[in-house]
Design a protein around this motif. Structure first.
Motif, PDB file in Angstrom:
ATOM      1  N   ASN A  49       1.049  81.670  27.128  1.00 35.49           N
ATOM      2  CA  ASN A  49      -0.227  81.431  26.460  1.00 35.49           C
ATOM      3  C   ASN A  49      -1.213  80.714  27.365  1.00 35.49           C
ATOM      4  O   ASN A  49      -2.400  81.056  27.413  1.00 35.49           O
ATOM      5  N   ALA A  50      -0.734  79.705  28.079  1.00 36.29           N
ATOM      6  CA  ALA A  50      -1.608  78.932  28.961  1.00 36.29           C
ATOM      7  C   ALA A  50      -2.177  79.814  30.068  1.00 36.29           C
ATOM      8  O   ALA A  50      -3.354  79.694  30.435  1.00 36.29           O
TER       9      ALA A  50
ATOM     10  N   GLU B  48      -0.420  91.764  22.325  1.00 34.01           N
ATOM     11  CA  GLU B  48      -0.841  91.065  21.111  1.00 34.01           C
ATOM     12  C   GLU B  48      -1.359  89.663  21.434  1.00 34.01           C
ATOM     13  O   GLU B  48      -2.376  89.213  20.889  1.00 34.01           O
ATOM     14  N   MET B  49      -0.663  88.966  22.320  1.00 38.79           N
ATOM     15  CA  MET B  49      -1.100  87.629  22.717  1.00 38.79           C
ATOM     16  C   MET B  49      -2.444  87.710  23.432  1.00 38.79           C
ATOM     17  O   MET B  49      -3.332  86.871  23.236  1.00 38.79           O
ATOM     18  N   GLY B  50      -2.599  88.727  24.278  1.00 38.99           N
ATOM     19  CA  GLY B  50      -3.864  88.909  24.974  1.00 38.99           C
ATOM     20  C   GLY B  50      -5.003  89.221  24.018  1.00 38.99           C
ATOM     21  O   GLY B  50      -6.113  88.693  24.166  1.00 38.99           O
ATOM     22  N   GLN B  51      -4.717  90.061  23.013  1.00 40.34           N
ATOM     23  CA  GLN B  51      -5.729  90.399  22.014  1.00 40.34           C
ATOM     24  C   GLN B  51      -6.232  89.149  21.296  1.00 40.34           C
ATOM     25  O   GLN B  51      -7.424  88.995  21.050  1.00 40.34           O
TER      26      GLN B  51
ATOM     27  N   HIS C  82     -10.065  95.526  36.849  1.00 38.26           N
ATOM     28  CA  HIS C  82      -8.952  96.083  36.078  1.00 38.26           C
ATOM     29  C   HIS C  82      -7.704  95.266  36.413  1.00 38.26           C
ATOM     30  O   HIS C  82      -7.353  95.129  37.589  1.00 38.26           O
ATOM     31  N   MET C  83      -7.036  94.724  35.395  1.00 33.91           N
ATOM     32  CA  MET C  83      -5.869  93.850  35.607  1.00 33.91           C
ATOM     33  C   MET C  83      -4.606  94.523  35.078  1.00 33.91           C
ATOM     34  O   MET C  83      -4.422  94.679  33.865  1.00 33.91           O
ATOM     35  N   VAL C  84      -3.739  94.949  35.994  1.00 35.28           N
ATOM     36  CA  VAL C  84      -2.396  95.408  35.625  1.00 35.28           C
ATOM     37  C   VAL C  84      -1.530  94.161  35.608  1.00 35.28           C
ATOM     38  O   VAL C  84      -1.275  93.554  36.653  1.00 35.28           O
ATOM     39  N   PHE C  85      -1.065  93.771  34.423  1.00 35.67           N
ATOM     40  CA  PHE C  85      -0.540  92.422  34.268  1.00 35.67           C
ATOM     41  C   PHE C  85       0.734  92.412  33.426  1.00 35.67           C
ATOM     42  O   PHE C  85       0.803  93.033  32.367  1.00 35.67           O
ATOM     43  N   GLY C  86       1.735  91.704  33.916  1.00 33.07           N
ATOM     44  CA  GLY C  86       2.972  91.493  33.173  1.00 33.07           C
ATOM     45  C   GLY C  86       3.538  90.138  33.520  1.00 33.07           C
ATOM     46  O   GLY C  86       3.212  89.566  34.566  1.00 33.07           O
ATOM     47  N   MET C  87       4.393  89.600  32.644  1.00 31.91           N
ATOM     48  CA  MET C  87       4.963  88.278  32.878  1.00 31.91           C
ATOM     49  C   MET C  87       6.429  88.253  32.462  1.00 31.91           C
ATOM     50  O   MET C  87       6.916  89.179  31.800  1.00 31.91           O
ATOM     51  N   VAL C  88       7.116  87.197  32.865  1.00 29.94           N
ATOM     52  CA  VAL C  88       8.464  86.959  32.347  1.00 29.94           C
ATOM     53  C   VAL C  88       8.353  85.988  31.176  1.00 29.94           C
ATOM     54  O   VAL C  88       7.386  85.230  31.060  1.00 29.94           O
ATOM     55  N   ASN C  89       9.351  86.024  30.314  1.00 25.57           N
ATOM     56  CA  ASN C  89       9.212  85.328  29.026  1.00 25.57           C
ATOM     57  C   ASN C  89       9.530  83.840  29.066  1.00 25.57           C
ATOM     58  O   ASN C  89       9.463  83.173  28.031  1.00 25.57           O
ATOM     59  N   ASP C  90       9.875  83.297  30.241  1.00 29.00           N
ATOM     60  CA  ASP C  90      10.150  81.854  30.296  1.00 29.00           C
ATOM     61  C   ASP C  90       9.029  81.092  31.014  1.00 29.00           C
ATOM     62  O   ASP C  90       9.210  79.950  31.418  1.00 29.00           O
ATOM     63  N   LYS C  91       7.869  81.716  31.183  1.00 31.17           N
ATOM     64  CA  LYS C  91       6.699  81.037  31.740  1.00 31.17           C
ATOM     65  C   LYS C  91       5.805  80.540  30.609  1.00 31.17           C
ATOM     66  O   LYS C  91       5.993  80.883  29.431  1.00 31.17           O
ATOM     67  N   GLU C  92       4.785  79.758  30.985  1.00 26.24           N
ATOM     68  CA  GLU C  92       3.806  79.276  30.010  1.00 26.24           C
ATOM     69  C   GLU C  92       2.791  80.399  29.757  1.00 26.24           C
ATOM     70  O   GLU C  92       1.655  80.357  30.227  1.00 26.24           O
TER      71      GLU C  92
END
Length: 428
Positions: free
Chosen positions: A353-354, A383-386, A341-351
């Motif tokens: 999609n990669a 949405e990107m993950g989907q 199970h992955m609880v996952f979040g990011m900041v918007n200035d990272k890569e």
């Protein structure tokens, strides 16, 4: 101002990179030079080690601080960013700077701060240098914030410079290629000052060799100087044999940082310690061994492959760029579990999609957003993950995502929490 008002003042008055990103970055040393001049050049009043690199510099900084502390030196440690408390950035012998000292510094320097309008990072660096000088530390381990050449920490003249490795991160600021980023990191190499490069990389080694040649700085690549022999690990300690023909050593060691990627970092630490010993700093094998067994207790280190719960095993890690996530995924693969199970979040200035493209499709995802302006919207991340075949749902907060994962996970599953330092901070 009291402590809370002081922190609110700093966040409200100054541009803060970890909240708003690149617009807060000040690529010159003018402000820090001016502030430290007004403070009486505190950075000249203690011996220091300077630690840079893309990944691993926090781990290496804390390990080296633990070793110096265990050897008997009064040891300052400056790192960034913090997870829970601003004061984590500035420690002496593992103890955070007192709230009253933060308040006193800001009150005393308020006119200068408002006249210069420095960044949040510039002020915290100056605060650390001033505190270390006032408290008469023997050594300070200073972690670079970003890059190196124009980083505010780069006004020190250290006993040793350390660069852990080079990866693609902050490419919009440091450059889009590994050699370009290496050139910025190499800016901490000083005249006649030994430098340890943690990881030998064909594409970046010429950059470091040329800069070291220009600065007449003795250069070693730790990954070429050490081999790790017998290895074993559990939730508490990683055990290994470290062997170096160059330094003529074979060490039996245990490390309380159990992430598999620490195998790279420990080589860097051992080369740094060996170079300090060659400078006449009497670090004994007993002190080294004891320090590595208790890095977390000695320094307050957190957020690196940290176990938060058992049954289901719940682990967090602050790895947040491609190389960091790659190491995390290796560690997940090596950790026994039924379902991930992955609880996952990011900041918007990272890569983004990669990084999402690297993640396993056979996990269940709980996409979430940390409570900072840089955080990527959880619905957009979902949405990107989907689109990349990552099954899951969006959640409006880290807390909601973790609660959902705990409800759905079986006792023998693994819950991993990460993708961003801010996600881990809220989880802890």
């Amino acid at each position: 101002m009291n402590y809370r008002q002081t922190i609110d003042y700093l966040y409200g008055r100054l541009p803060v990179f970890h909240r708003i990103g690149a617009v807060a970055y000040r690529p010159d040393l003018g402000n820090i030079v001016t502030i430290c001049s007004a403070l009486g050049q505190p950075h000249h009043q203690f011996r220091s080690l300077h630690i840079g690199g893309t990944n691993g510099k926090g781990s290496v900084s804390h390990m080296l601080a633990a070793v110096l502390q265990k050897t008997g030196y009064k040891t300052g440690l400056y790192t960034s960013p913090h997870l829970l408390d601003f004061r984590e950035r500035i420690r002496i012998n593992g103890e955070m700077i007192p709230e009253r000292r933060v308040v006193a510094f800001v009150n005393a320097q308020k006119k200068l701060i408002e006249a210069l309008e420095p960044s949040f990072f510039e002020v915290t660096v100056a605060m650390a240098f001033d505190y270390f000088a006032c408290e008469k530390v023997d050594f300070a381990v200073i972690e670079v914030g970003m890059g190196g050449r124009l980083d505010s920490t780069n006004i020190i003249t250290p006993e040793l410079s350390v660069i852990t490795n080079i990866g693609l991160d902050h490419v919009h600021i440091l450059g889009g290629t590994l050699p370009a980023i290496a050139q910025e990191k190499a800016g901490i190499i000083k005249q006649n000052t030994p430098v340890i490069i943690g990881e030998y990389q064909e594409v970046t080694a010429p950059v470091f060799r040329e800069q070291a040649r220009k600065m007449e700085a003795p250069l070693r690549f730790a990954s070429r100087d050490w081999e790790l022999g017998r290895q074993a690990a559990n939730d508490v300690l990683m055990e290994f044999t470290a062997i170096s023909e160059h330094y003529g050593k074979q060490l039996e060691l245990q490390l309380d940082l159990t992430g598999g990627y620490q195998k790279k970092n420990i080589k860097t630490v051992l080369s740094a310690v060996s170079e300090l010993q060659q400078q006449g700093i009497p670090i004994g094998e007993k002190q080294l061994t004891e320090a590595l067994r208790q890095v977390k207790a000695l320094t307050g280190f957190a957020g690196r492959w940290q176990t938060l719960n058992q049954h289901p095993l719940t682990i967090c890690d602050i790895g947040h760029n491609e190389d960091g996530i790659r190491e995390v995924l290796r560690q997940i693969a090596a950790t026994p579990h039924k379902k991930l199970h992955m609880v996952f979040g990011m900041v918007n200035d990272k890569e983004v999609n990669a990084i999402l493209a690297m993640l396993p499709q056979n996990a269940c995802y709980y996409f979430c957003k940390a409570d900072v302006p840089r955080a990527m919207d959880e619905n957009l991340l979902w949405e990107m993950g989907q689109s990349l075949g990552l099954p899951g749902k969006p959640y409006p907060s880290v807390r909601n995502a973790i609660e959902a994962a705990r409800k759905l996970a079986d006792p023998d599953d693994l819950i991993f929490i990460g993708g961003s330092t801010f996600i881990v901070a809220e989880a802890i």
